[in-house]
Scaffold this motif. Structure first.
Motif, short mmCIF file in Angstrom:
data_model
loop_
_atom_site.label_atom_id
_atom_site.label_comp_id
_atom_site.label_asym_id
_atom_site.label_seq_id
_atom_site.Cartn_x
_atom_site.Cartn_y
_atom_site.Cartn_z
N GLN A 202 0.82 -1.21 0.00
CA GLN A 202 0.00 0.00 0.00
C GLN A 202 0.86 1.26 0.00
N ALA A 203 2.06 1.16 0.53
CA ALA A 203 2.95 2.31 0.59
C ALA A 203 3.43 2.77 -0.78
N THR A 204 3.29 1.92 -1.79
CA THR A 204 3.76 2.29 -3.14
C THR A 204 2.93 3.39 -3.76
N ARG A 205 1.83 3.76 -3.13
CA ARG A 205 1.01 4.87 -3.64
C ARG A 205 1.78 6.19 -3.58
N LEU A 206 2.81 6.24 -2.72
CA LEU A 206 3.69 7.41 -2.65
C LEU A 206 5.08 6.99 -3.13
N CYS A 207 5.61 7.69 -4.11
CA CYS A 207 6.92 7.32 -4.68
C CYS A 207 8.03 7.34 -3.64
N SER A 208 7.91 8.22 -2.64
CA SER A 208 8.95 8.33 -1.62
C SER A 208 9.04 7.08 -0.75
N ASN A 209 8.01 6.22 -0.79
CA ASN A 209 8.00 5.01 0.02
C ASN A 209 8.52 3.79 -0.73
N VAL A 210 8.90 3.96 -1.98
CA VAL A 210 9.35 2.84 -2.80
C VAL A 210 10.85 2.67 -2.66
N GLY A 211 11.30 1.41 -2.53
CA GLY A 211 12.74 1.19 -2.40
C GLY A 211 13.08 -0.23 -2.06
N GLU A 212 14.30 -0.43 -1.59
CA GLU A 212 14.84 -1.73 -1.22
C GLU A 212 15.59 -1.56 0.08
N TRP A 213 15.36 -2.47 1.03
CA TRP A 213 15.94 -2.33 2.35
C TRP A 213 16.58 -3.65 2.80
N PHE A 214 17.70 -3.54 3.49
CA PHE A 214 18.38 -4.69 4.07
C PHE A 214 18.71 -4.36 5.53
N VAL A 215 18.59 -5.36 6.39
CA VAL A 215 18.88 -5.26 7.82
C VAL A 215 17.85 -4.41 8.56
N ASN A 216 17.66 -3.17 8.16
CA ASN A 216 16.71 -2.28 8.83
C ASN A 216 15.50 -2.02 7.94
N PRO A 217 14.29 -2.28 8.44
CA PRO A 217 13.09 -2.08 7.63
C PRO A 217 12.73 -0.59 7.52
N PRO A 218 11.91 -0.22 6.56
CA PRO A 218 11.43 1.17 6.49
C PRO A 218 10.59 1.48 7.72
N ASN A 219 10.63 2.73 8.14
CA ASN A 219 9.95 3.11 9.38
C ASN A 219 8.45 2.83 9.37
N TYR A 220 7.83 2.93 8.21
CA TYR A 220 6.37 2.83 8.17
C TYR A 220 5.84 1.40 8.34
N ILE A 221 6.71 0.39 8.42
CA ILE A 221 6.22 -0.97 8.70
C ILE A 221 6.76 -1.52 10.02
N ARG A 222 7.51 -0.71 10.76
CA ARG A 222 8.12 -1.20 12.00
C ARG A 222 7.07 -1.67 13.01
N ASP A 223 6.03 -0.89 13.21
CA ASP A 223 5.00 -1.26 14.18
C ASP A 223 4.27 -2.53 13.76
N VAL A 224 3.99 -2.67 12.47
CA VAL A 224 3.30 -3.87 11.99
C VAL A 224 4.19 -5.09 12.18
N LEU A 225 5.48 -4.94 11.95
CA LEU A 225 6.41 -6.05 12.16
C LEU A 225 6.40 -6.53 13.61
N LEU A 226 6.38 -5.59 14.54
CA LEU A 226 6.45 -5.94 15.95
C LEU A 226 5.22 -6.72 16.42
N THR A 227 4.07 -6.45 15.82
CA THR A 227 2.83 -7.10 16.25
C THR A 227 2.47 -8.30 15.39
N ASP A 228 3.31 -8.64 14.41
CA ASP A 228 2.93 -9.65 13.42
C ASP A 228 3.37 -11.05 13.78
N ILE A 229 4.31 -11.19 14.68
CA ILE A 229 4.87 -12.51 14.99
C ILE A 229 3.99 -13.23 16.00
N THR A 230 3.70 -14.49 15.69
CA THR A 230 2.89 -15.30 16.62
C THR A 230 3.68 -15.67 17.88
#
Length: 230
Positions: A202-230
């Motif tokens: 969904q973040a691809t709707r803004l060009c500034s959110n498009v990219g490639e990341w290694f080791v550290n995720p983009p800030n806008y998915i950090r909270d979702v990552l923390l709550t996603d693990i069972t």
């Protein structure tokens, strides 16, 4: 009049009305004429989103446990995929995120592809892009996970054939798997277990959110990552 339709046809009719209204607004306010096929794809996407929302409400009311992301087996990594068509920009966003067997973030990528596509074609394109992206990475055992059952079934079923553009993409996916030195498995998951990839898409709707990341995720998915693990 909607009372004359079954639930599926009624939801599609409402999706068509909503898509036409958005197309009308695009002309009036932005002087932009939308492709009729794009309007149809928007209607189908609205119908799919409505169905998913109804399923979620039903699960909550019935006390059904919401599926969350599951860690892969030891030694494996899991890549989750998602795709969505944005008819207003005539583009399709695809996203992929890789995590290890402890749930740690390894890498992610999202991008915008030119054109509007049906949901299953867009999801197949996301899987194809993911397999291409994986080729030069060092992960030897990979689970590719999507919430599109039709795509995963088509890839796994070797007797399945389709002469449409969707079938051509499935053939490309199979070829990439056969050429890869990696051990690749495919899995399907419910939307609730694919929420990080969905957010990245969904973040691809803004060009500034498009990219490639290694080791550290983009800030806008950090909270979702923390709550996603069972």
């Amino acid at each position: 009049m909607l009372l004359l339709f079954n639930n599926s046809d009624a939801s599609l009719a409402l999706g068509v009305c909503y898509a036409i209204w958005n197309a009308r607004n695009a002309i009036v306010w932005n002087s932009r004429i939308q492709n009729p096929l794009g309007t149809w794809f928007a209607a189908r996407r609205t119908q799919d989103e409505w169905r998913n929302a109804q399923e979620s409400v039903t699960n909550v009311q019935q006390g059904v446990k919401v599926v969350k992301w599951q860690k892969p087996s030891p030694g494996w990594v899991k890549i989750n995929l998602d795709a969505a068509t944005n008819v207003h920009s005539d583009s399709t966003g695809v996203a992929m995120i890789v995590r290890d067997d402890h749930g740690n973030f390894l890498a992610a990528k999202n991008m915008c592809l030119l054109g509007s596509f049906t949901p299953k074609v867009a999801e197949a394109m996301a899987l194809k892009e993911a397999l291409s992206w994986l080729q030069d990475k060092g992960w030897e055992q990979v689970v590719c996970e999507s919430d599109c059952l039709e795509v995963i079934q088509a890839v796994i079923n070797r007797d399945w054939q389709d002469l449409t553009s969707f079938g051509a993409i499935i053939d490309d996916i199979r070829r990439l798997q056969a050429q890869s030195r990696q051990q690749i498995h495919f899995n399907v998951v419910k939307r609730s277990g694919n929420c990080v990839a969905h957010s990245l898409d969904q973040a691809t709707r803004l060009c500034s959110n498009v990219g490639e990341w290694f080791v550290n995720p983009p800030n806008y998915i950090r909270d979702v990552l923390l709550t996603d693990i069972t």
